[in-house]
Design a protein around this motif. Structure first.
Motif, PDB file in Angstrom:
ATOM      1  N   UNK A 214       5.403  -8.385  -4.245  1.00 29.46           N
ATOM      2  CA  UNK A 214       6.846  -8.485  -4.437  1.00 29.46           C
ATOM      3  C   UNK A 214       7.581  -7.479  -3.555  1.00 29.46           C
ATOM      4  N   UNK A 215       7.016  -6.265  -3.466  1.00 30.38           N
ATOM      5  CA  UNK A 215       7.650  -5.264  -2.610  1.00 30.38           C
ATOM      6  C   UNK A 215       7.584  -5.690  -1.146  1.00 30.38           C
ATOM      7  N   UNK A 216       6.459  -6.274  -0.738  1.00 26.07           N
ATOM      8  CA  UNK A 216       6.289  -6.660   0.662  1.00 26.07           C
ATOM      9  C   UNK A 216       7.084  -7.900   1.034  1.00 26.07           C
ATOM     10  N   UNK A 217       7.437  -8.707   0.017  1.00 20.01           N
ATOM     11  CA  UNK A 217       8.095  -9.981   0.272  1.00 20.01           C
ATOM     12  C   UNK A 217       9.334  -9.821   1.152  1.00 20.01           C
ATOM     13  N   UNK A 218      10.070  -8.729   0.949  1.00 17.33           N
ATOM     14  CA  UNK A 218      11.348  -8.570   1.640  1.00 17.33           C
ATOM     15  C   UNK A 218      11.226  -7.753   2.925  1.00 17.33           C
ATOM     16  N   UNK A 219      10.017  -7.606   3.408  1.00 17.38           N
ATOM     17  CA  UNK A 219       9.749  -6.878   4.653  1.00 17.38           C
ATOM     18  C   UNK A 219      10.432  -5.514   4.702  1.00 17.38           C
ATOM     19  N   UNK A 220      10.077  -4.641   3.779  1.00 16.05           N
ATOM     20  CA  UNK A 220      10.717  -3.328   3.725  1.00 16.05           C
ATOM     21  C   UNK A 220      10.215  -2.409   4.835  1.00 16.05           C
ATOM     22  N   UNK A 221      10.932  -1.299   5.018  1.00 12.05           N
ATOM     23  CA  UNK A 221      10.499  -0.297   5.994  1.00 12.05           C
ATOM     24  C   UNK A 221      10.002   0.967   5.308  1.00 12.05           C
ATOM     25  N   UNK A 222      10.538   1.201   4.079  1.00 15.87           N
ATOM     26  CA  UNK A 222      10.094   2.371   3.312  1.00 15.87           C
ATOM     27  C   UNK A 222       9.685   1.891   1.925  1.00 15.87           C
ATOM     28  N   UNK A 223       8.513   2.305   1.480  1.00 11.72           N
ATOM     29  CA  UNK A 223       8.081   1.964   0.128  1.00 11.72           C
ATOM     30  C   UNK A 223       7.908   3.242  -0.674  1.00 11.72           C
ATOM     31  N   UNK A 224       8.553   3.255  -1.859  1.00 11.93           N
ATOM     32  CA  UNK A 224       8.366   4.374  -2.771  1.00 11.93           C
ATOM     33  C   UNK A 224       7.357   3.922  -3.807  1.00 11.93           C
ATOM     34  N   UNK A 225       6.165   4.510  -3.772  1.00  8.89           N
ATOM     35  CA  UNK A 225       5.097   4.094  -4.682  1.00  8.89           C
ATOM     36  C   UNK A 225       4.960   5.168  -5.746  1.00  8.89           C
ATOM     37  N   UNK A 226       5.371   4.827  -6.982  1.00 14.51           N
ATOM     38  CA  UNK A 226       5.373   5.804  -8.067  1.00 14.51           C
ATOM     39  C   UNK A 226       4.113   5.639  -8.909  1.00 14.51           C
ATOM     40  N   UNK A 227       3.139   6.484  -8.721  1.00 13.76           N
ATOM     41  CA  UNK A 227       1.853   6.426  -9.432  1.00 13.76           C
ATOM     42  C   UNK A 227       1.265   5.012  -9.380  1.00 13.76           C
ATOM     43  N   UNK A 228       1.102   4.426  -8.194  1.00 10.09           N
ATOM     44  CA  UNK A 228       0.697   3.022  -8.155  1.00 10.09           C
ATOM     45  C   UNK A 228      -0.738   2.767  -8.608  1.00 10.09           C
ATOM     46  N   UNK A 229      -1.585   3.772  -8.649  1.00 14.66           N
ATOM     47  CA  UNK A 229      -2.981   3.495  -9.032  1.00 14.66           C
ATOM     48  C   UNK A 229      -3.423   4.229 -10.288  1.00 14.66           C
ATOM     49  N   UNK A 230      -2.512   4.997 -10.926  1.00 11.94           N
ATOM     50  CA  UNK A 230      -3.032   5.839 -12.003  1.00 11.94           C
ATOM     51  C   UNK A 230      -3.365   5.049 -13.260  1.00 11.94           C
ATOM     52  N   UNK A 231      -2.911   3.797 -13.387  1.00 12.39           N
ATOM     53  CA  UNK A 231      -3.275   3.016 -14.568  1.00 12.39           C
ATOM     54  C   UNK A 231      -4.505   2.154 -14.301  1.00 12.39           C
ATOM     55  N   UNK A 232      -5.110   2.284 -13.135  1.00 11.62           N
ATOM     56  CA  UNK A 232      -6.170   1.348 -12.754  1.00 11.62           C
ATOM     57  C   UNK A 232      -7.554   1.976 -12.828  1.00 11.62           C
ATOM     58  N   UNK A 233      -8.555   1.123 -12.994  1.00 10.60           N
ATOM     59  CA  UNK A 233      -9.938   1.583 -12.976  1.00 10.60           C
ATOM     60  C   UNK A 233     -10.320   2.032 -11.586  1.00 10.60           C
ATOM     61  N   UNK A 234     -11.356   2.868 -11.557  1.00 10.91           N
ATOM     62  CA  UNK A 234     -11.809   3.476 -10.315  1.00 10.91           C
ATOM     63  C   UNK A 234     -12.073   2.476  -9.188  1.00 10.91           C
ATOM     64  N   UNK A 235     -12.828   1.413  -9.487  1.00 15.04           N
ATOM     65  CA  UNK A 235     -13.201   0.492  -8.410  1.00 15.04           C
ATOM     66  C   UNK A 235     -11.969  -0.277  -7.929  1.00 15.04           C
ATOM     67  N   UNK A 236     -11.020  -0.520  -8.851  1.00 14.02           N
ATOM     68  CA  UNK A 236      -9.801  -1.243  -8.499  1.00 14.02           C
ATOM     69  C   UNK A 236      -8.843  -0.321  -7.756  1.00 14.02           C
ATOM     70  N   UNK A 237      -8.821   0.941  -8.180  1.00 13.31           N
ATOM     71  CA  UNK A 237      -7.982   1.948  -7.525  1.00 13.31           C
ATOM     72  C   UNK A 237      -8.284   2.005  -6.028  1.00 13.31           C
ATOM     73  N   UNK A 238      -9.581   2.008  -5.687  1.00 13.66           N
ATOM     74  CA  UNK A 238      -9.966   2.073  -4.275  1.00 13.66           C
ATOM     75  C   UNK A 238      -9.496   0.822  -3.535  1.00 13.66           C
ATOM     76  N   UNK A 239      -9.586  -0.345  -4.200  1.00 11.88           N
ATOM     77  CA  UNK A 239      -9.128  -1.591  -3.567  1.00 11.88           C
ATOM     78  C   UNK A 239      -7.637  -1.510  -3.233  1.00 11.88           C
ATOM     79  N   UNK A 240      -6.853  -1.024  -4.209  1.00  9.80           N
ATOM     80  CA  UNK A 240      -5.393  -0.987  -4.016  1.00  9.80           C
ATOM     81  C   UNK A 240      -5.005   0.041  -2.949  1.00  9.80           C
ATOM     82  N   UNK A 241      -5.663   1.198  -2.954  1.00  8.02           N
ATOM     83  CA  UNK A 241      -5.354   2.211  -1.931  1.00  8.02           C
ATOM     84  C   UNK A 241      -5.648   1.670  -0.533  1.00  8.02           C
TER      85      UNK A 241
END
Lengths: 327, 318
Positions: free
Chosen positions: A165-192
């Motif tokens: 959704x964030x990428x949909x509008x072709x942004x130039x700056x993304x503010x990522x607020x704790x984007x992986x802290x709710x995720x499991x370890x193996x998923x966290x690495x995928x998202x990063x």
């Protein structure tokens, strides 16, 4: 001039008691300045209540600042009317910690992703669906996910939708607020990895907010450390890790548990995080600081460049490192 | 000496309307006095259900359908409910991830600690209050007299977790179950709480079951490690051996996807996600995500094998 330049930003909240009477104020962000270049990731790290998330919201103008400037691509966003702000809402996007509470449960993923495309007129209506499928595939989902609702997804998949959704509008700056802290370890690495891939592909700038120093250090070019609404240290990720110059940064590095049983156990910093409603005198960190003396109890150190664009707010920065664990 | 806690072939199943879920599937481990076993794995792998099974507190529609849980030689699964109630909070205590939701918001701290003491040890109100003050000092809370009169919302997250620990330790339990005790806390506070737990364990020689997804916390605080995946323990052994020489591809994957300070290489990932346990699955449960499956993996479930002394793995590679 940097792509994003934040100057002397300040935000306070008025507190009231249960009867609505004034009961002091909380300074969430205090005289904060930072900058981000195009294609750069600035990490913002600190413990709960230190003002990291408030800073993110102030940049996006989701909160109104008391003072200071937010200059994005040459324009001071704090001076814009809501209408003038609209194009910037496309260019600056936010990714949240909990993708479940930030996705509308009554909308299918397809409509969640097509809405911003239609609002910002980024695709002719007939091509919207193709674009949505392209976005889903880009974040590792498939066309068959389009008709599903957020609750049908796992945490990692929902975060992928949030990123799409964030990428949909072709942004130039993304503010990522704790984007992986709710995720499991193996998923966290995928998202990063996913976030880093997009950055290279589109030359995106990130403000990456997190409390996990290992994650921050992994993704950031430069890192700002916050304590009680103030930046206490700001330098390159490499330098911060090898040569911390603020006692709080040193303590944070020492507190990170290392996944290696042969390494020393983390050392604990004494004391609690003070309340921002009633901060200590002088340097806010002095009650927990092993280097502090009388001067620190009375005066507040300024954030100064100690060379090579390494900013530190501490009177005794040259001594810091004495207690650093060798990891 | 027999282990303090021995769990053999524990099976806890959930009989849901959409099918049978084997949340805990043939799990065995034991913990000696003064020892800490860490149970690690991702959300939904059955860590917490294993812990709740030990207390016989599985939520509906879950049931323990097989196995043995013995605490100092007594099989807990054969005890009548009345006796089990005496064991909970007394011989086995548990601390939870979120101290705010496990403390009662409308009761003073003092009432919550003394309740345990009065119930299990038959203390009078006055005795219990004195002992509660003593406990608060032990868990590092200054000015216990004032704290006992306060409510949970008046305390910080770290202090609340200290109160939870004080309640859990009130009756000097033989086994402490700590379910993600520091996940909701800041790093500097996390280090304080883990230090406290280590110190108290050494003083009291408790057996501890530490449930965590943070391999950093596990490395510094546990003696033994059991890695859970889809309801099964896929690898177990001493922390030192498993970190040095992980055998199961899942354990190897987990250790490689942790971002480490000072290392900027690309993170490796474990592709895919946990299988849907409602489906009838054949063969190894990790098959879909395994980087190097071999011939029998697709149709036969691997047995738990001892590869070296006290290092067990459930994988066809060995």
């Amino acid at each position: 001039m940097s792509f994003l330049e934040v100057k002397n930003l300040r935000k306070s909240f008025r507190l009231t008691d249960s009867l609505g009477r004034a009961a002091g104020q909380l300074v969430a962000v205090d005289n904060l300045s930072l900058s981000i270049q195009q294609g750069e990731t600035l990490g913002l790290v600190g413990e709960s209540g230190c003002g990291k998330s408030t800073t993110g919201k102030l940049i996006l103008q989701l909160l109104q600042s008391d003072a200071g400037q937010v200059i994005f691509d040459g324009e001071d966003l704090t001076q814009l009317s809501p209408r003038q702000m609209r194009p910037y809402r496309r260019r600056i996007q936010m990714i949240f910690q909990d993708p479940f509470s930030s996705l509308n449960p009554r909308m299918t993923v397809g409509s969640i992703l097509s809405e911003p495309l239609l609002i910002h007129r980024l695709a002719p209506p007939r091509q919207v669906r193709d674009r949505v499928i392209e976005l889903l595939e880009k974040v590792g989902l498939t066309a068959e996910h389009e008709q599903r609702y957020p609750h049908e997804f796992s945490g990692g998949q929902r975060q992928r939708v949030g990123i799409a959704r964030a990428l949909a509008v072709e942004p130039q700056l993304i503010i990522a607020d704790e984007p992986v802290s709710a995720l499991d370890l193996s998923v966290q690495a995928q998202i990063l990895n996913l976030l880093q891939g997009f950055q290279q592909e589109h030359n995106l700038s990130y403000l990456f907010i997190a409390h996990d120093l290992a994650v921050i250090e992994h993704v950031s070019d430069r890192i700002a450390v916050m304590y009680l609404g103030k930046i206490v240290e700001l330098t390159s990720a490499d330098e911060l890790y090898k040569n911390p110059r603020h006692p709080y940064t040193e303590a944070l590095l020492n507190a990170v548990p290392v996944p290696d049983p042969d390494q020393p156990r983390p050392t604990a910093l004494k004391g609690e995080i003070p309340s921002p409603v009633n901060p200590p005198s002088g340097c806010y960190f002095h009650p927990r600081c092993p280097y502090a003396d009388d001067r620190c109890r009375q005066q507040q150190p300024e954030l100064l460049d100690i060379g090579n664009k390494h900013l530190v707010a501490c009177y005794y920065s040259e001594q810091v490192g004495r207690f650093l664990l060798q990891k | 000496m027999p282990p303090r806690l021995a769990v053999n072939n524990l099976q806890s199943y959930f009989f849901t309307r959409t099918g049978l879920i084997k949340a805990v599937d043939d799990v065995s481990f034991n913990i000696a006095q003064g020892e800490t076993l860490a149970l690690v794995g991702e959300s939904g792998c059955g860590k917490s259900m294993t812990a709740l099974s030990l207390l016989r507190l599985l939520p509906e529609p879950g049931r323990i359908v097989g196995g043995e849980i013995s605490l100092d030689g007594r099989d807990l699964l054969r005890l009548p409910d009345v006796e089990m109630r005496r064991i909970r909070g007394n011989e086995i205590s548990m601390i939870f991830q979120e101290p705010m939701t496990s403390l009662n918001p409308v009761l003073r701290i003092g009432e919550q600690i003394t309740e345990v003491l009065q119930l299990h040890q038959g203390d009078t109100k006055q005795q219990a209050l004195e002992q509660a003050a003593e406990l608060l000092l032990q868990v590092g809370i200054a000015d216990p007299g004032r704290r006992l009169r306060e409510y949970p919302h008046q305390l910080s997250g770290g202090q609340r977790q200290r109160i939870m620990i004080a309640i859990a330790l009130a009756c000097d339990p033989k086994l402490l179950i700590a379910d993600e005790p520091t996940t909701a806390l800041d790093v500097t506070i996390q280090a304080q709480i883990m230090d406290l737990l280590l110190e108290l364990k050494q003083q009291r020689q408790m057996a501890t079951l530490l449930i965590s997804h943070d391999l950093g916390v596990v490395a510094g605080n546990a003696d033994k490690l059991a890695v859970m995946y889809a309801g099964q323990i896929v690898e177990s052994g001493t922390v030192k051996r498993i970190f040095e020489n992980p055998l199961h591809p899942y354990t190897q994957g987990l250790l490689q996807c942790i971002p480490r300070l000072g290392q900027k290489n690309n993170l490796s990932t474990i592709p895919g996600q946990l299988p849907d346990l409602r489906k009838q699955l054949e063969g190894c449960l990790f098959l879909d995500r395994c980087p190097g499956p071999c011939a029998p993996c697709g149709h036969q479930s691997p047995e738990n094998k001892e590869i070296e002394t006290d290092h067990w793995v459930r994988c066809w590679r060995y």
